[in-house]
Design a protein around this motif. Structure first.
Motif, PDB file in Angstrom:
ATOM      1  N   VAL A 181       2.973   6.015  -2.915  1.00  0.00           N
ATOM      2  CA  VAL A 181       4.071   6.809  -3.492  1.00  0.00           C
ATOM      3  C   VAL A 181       3.827   7.024  -4.983  1.00  0.00           C
ATOM      4  CG1 VAL A 181       6.524   6.831  -4.068  1.00  0.00           C
ATOM      5  CG2 VAL A 181       5.788   6.109  -1.794  1.00  0.00           C
ATOM      6  N   ILE A 182       3.431   5.982  -5.685  1.00  0.00           N
ATOM      7  CA  ILE A 182       3.174   6.080  -7.128  1.00  0.00           C
ATOM      8  C   ILE A 182       2.050   7.081  -7.400  1.00  0.00           C
ATOM      9  CG2 ILE A 182       2.290   4.828  -9.145  1.00  0.00           C
ATOM     10  CD1 ILE A 182       3.753   2.335  -8.030  1.00  0.00           C
ATOM     11  N   ILE A 183       0.956   6.973  -6.624  1.00  0.00           N
ATOM     12  CA  ILE A 183      -0.178   7.880  -6.802  1.00  0.00           C
ATOM     13  C   ILE A 183       0.231   9.317  -6.498  1.00  0.00           C
ATOM     14  CG2 ILE A 183      -2.455   8.516  -5.890  1.00  0.00           C
ATOM     15  CD1 ILE A 183      -2.902   5.469  -5.415  1.00  0.00           C
ATOM     16  N   ASP A 184       0.995   9.508  -5.417  1.00  0.00           N
ATOM     17  CA  ASP A 184       1.420  10.844  -5.005  1.00  0.00           C
ATOM     18  C   ASP A 184       2.308  11.500  -6.057  1.00  0.00           C
ATOM     19  OD1 ASP A 184       1.673  12.991  -3.049  1.00  0.00           O
ATOM     20  OD2 ASP A 184       3.737  12.331  -2.837  1.00  0.00           O
ATOM     21  N   GLU A 185       3.268  10.742  -6.578  1.00  0.00           N
ATOM     22  CA  GLU A 185       4.184  11.293  -7.580  1.00  0.00           C
ATOM     23  C   GLU A 185       3.466  11.572  -8.902  1.00  0.00           C
ATOM     24  OE1 GLU A 185       7.234  12.312  -6.987  1.00  0.00           O
ATOM     25  OE2 GLU A 185       6.990  11.676  -4.923  1.00  0.00           O
ATOM     26  N   ALA A 186       2.521  10.707  -9.266  1.00  0.00           N
ATOM     27  CA  ALA A 186       1.727  10.938 -10.482  1.00  0.00           C
ATOM     28  C   ALA A 186       0.881  12.199 -10.330  1.00  0.00           C
ATOM     29  CB  ALA A 186       0.841   9.734 -10.774  1.00  0.00           C
ATOM     30  N   SER A 187       0.353  12.403  -9.115  1.00  0.00           N
ATOM     31  CA  SER A 187      -0.439  13.603  -8.830  1.00  0.00           C
ATOM     32  C   SER A 187       0.408  14.867  -8.968  1.00  0.00           C
ATOM     33  CB  SER A 187      -1.031  13.508  -7.420  1.00  0.00           C
ATOM     34  OG  SER A 187      -1.719  14.683  -7.079  1.00  0.00           O
ATOM     35  N   LYS A 188       1.649  14.816  -8.486  1.00  0.00           N
ATOM     36  CA  LYS A 188       2.553  15.965  -8.592  1.00  0.00           C
ATOM     37  C   LYS A 188       2.811  16.311 -10.062  1.00  0.00           C
ATOM     38  CE  LYS A 188       4.975  15.191  -4.220  1.00  0.00           C
ATOM     39  NZ  LYS A 188       6.226  14.708  -3.576  1.00  0.00           N
ATOM     40  N   GLU A 226       0.829  -1.207   0.000  1.00  0.00           N
ATOM     41  CA  GLU A 226       0.000   0.000   0.000  1.00  0.00           C
ATOM     42  C   GLU A 226       0.867   1.262   0.000  1.00  0.00           C
ATOM     43  OE1 GLU A 226      -2.738  -0.190   3.228  1.00  0.00           O
ATOM     44  OE2 GLU A 226      -4.139  -1.527   2.174  1.00  0.00           O
ATOM     45  N   PHE A 227       1.983   1.212   0.745  1.00  0.00           N
ATOM     46  CA  PHE A 227       2.904   2.342   0.756  1.00  0.00           C
ATOM     47  C   PHE A 227       3.479   2.572  -0.637  1.00  0.00           C
ATOM     48  CE2 PHE A 227       7.349   3.766   0.995  1.00  0.00           C
ATOM     49  CZ  PHE A 227       7.160   5.026   1.550  1.00  0.00           C
ATOM     50  N   TYR A 228       3.870   1.495  -1.333  1.00  0.00           N
ATOM     51  CA  TYR A 228       4.399   1.605  -2.694  1.00  0.00           C
ATOM     52  C   TYR A 228       3.362   2.260  -3.605  1.00  0.00           C
ATOM     53  CZ  TYR A 228       8.623  -1.269  -2.052  1.00  0.00           C
ATOM     54  OH  TYR A 228       9.855  -1.736  -1.684  1.00  0.00           O
TER      55      TYR A 228
END
Length: 306
Positions: free
Chosen positions: A128-135, A123-125
């Motif tokens: 991170v993917i979702i957060d970076e894609a959002s940025k 879930e942490f991985y």
């Protein structure tokens, strides 16, 4: 008689075209050199290129060399600078995308290769993917907004609205972020105060100023927002406690991708575009804006017609 009139008309048209071309060479180009910024000058390139084509039509291929020399040399000189601007822009975008893309790739490969099998780590991985894609998504949207403003595609739609209500709306939208960062917010204005501007664009300005203040507020972590009437104008200011902006950087903060504190900007997902959007919006309104260093913090402000 008809032939004579046709010849006179042709001569008149040619004379008018030549006059317009000379006006371009004698007036417009020197004015552009003296008055316009590099980005504004770059937008005139298309006009100059059309002028060169028109002159070739007017004087004939190979016959207007002397008349075109001034413009062509100017285009060549500006072309180098425009090319440098493009290279710098691409370099900045590449740099901004490099980190999130590397993180997304790394964590996605980790998920694929089952580096971790417990649910919490997976879930942490994914987070991170979702957060970076959002940025990346936010950066692209901001670049599109900035591009529209800089090239005149974002038309200013003037209307009358209550700036106090707008500020309160932005504060309500940012309430979670304010609480997460333990900000002490001060905004005591309660009486309505009408201004004349593009409401959507000004909301973007207030949002960018507030976001900037939230992420850079230190020490007492106070943000003080004020709306003041000065004769025919209304000034909105957003102050946050913290370190002042170094004098060497204070004129550069409005430049695309410029970051005073790169580590902190990266930490909260900033990309150095927000203040560039503020600059473009306020210049589209032809209104004043700026930043003031104080002993205990920084104040960003802008003015509108009241």
């Amino acid at each position: 008689m008809e032939n004579v009139n046709l010849i006179d008309l042709t001569n008149l048209i040619e004379a008018l075209l030549e006059l317009a071309f000379l006006a371009l060479v004698v007036i417009v180009i020197p004015w552009a050199k003296a008055k316009l910024s590099n980005e504004q000058e770059a937008k005139l390139l298309t006009i100059f290129e059309i002028a060169v084509m028109a002159a070739e039509k007017l004087y004939g291929a190979g016959k207007g060399d002397e008349k075109l020399k001034y413009v062509e040399s100017y285009l060549a000189a500006r072309g180098v600078k425009v090319d440098e601007m493009r290279k710098e822009f691409l370099s900045n975008v590449t740099h901004e995308l490099k980190t999130p893309i590397a993180l997304i790739q790394g964590y996605a490969e980790g998920l694929k290769d089952n580096i971790t099998e417990d649910l919490e780590s997976r879930e942490f991985y994914c987070d991170v993917i979702i957060d970076e894609a959002s940025k990346m998504n936010k950066m692209v949207k901001k670049l599109l907004t900035l591009n529209q403003l800089e090239f005149g595609n974002g038309m200013v739609e003037m209307e009358r609205f209550d700036i106090v209500a707008l500020v309160r709306s932005v504060l309500e939208s940012s309430d979670i972020l304010i609480k997460q960062n333990e900000i002490q917010l001060l905004f005591q204005q309660s009486e309505p105060m009408d201004v004349w501007a593009d409401e959507y664009m000004i909301e973007e300005v207030v949002t960018n100023y507030l976001t900037n203040a939230i992420h850079y507020a230190t020490n007492e972590k106070v943000i003080d927002i004020r709306v003041r009437k000065n004769e025919n104008t209304v000034r909105v200011s957003v102050f946050n406690t913290g370190d002042p902006i170094p004098e060497a950087d204070i004129d550069k903060i409005w430049i695309k991708f410029y970051k005073v504190d790169k580590a902190r900007t990266r930490e909260y997902g900033g990309n150095g575009i927000g203040l560039s959007i503020v600059k473009a919006i306020m210049e589209a309104h032809n209104k004043r804006y700026g930043v003031i260093n104080h002993s205990n913090g920084v104040e960003f402000w802008f003015e509108l017609d009241g």
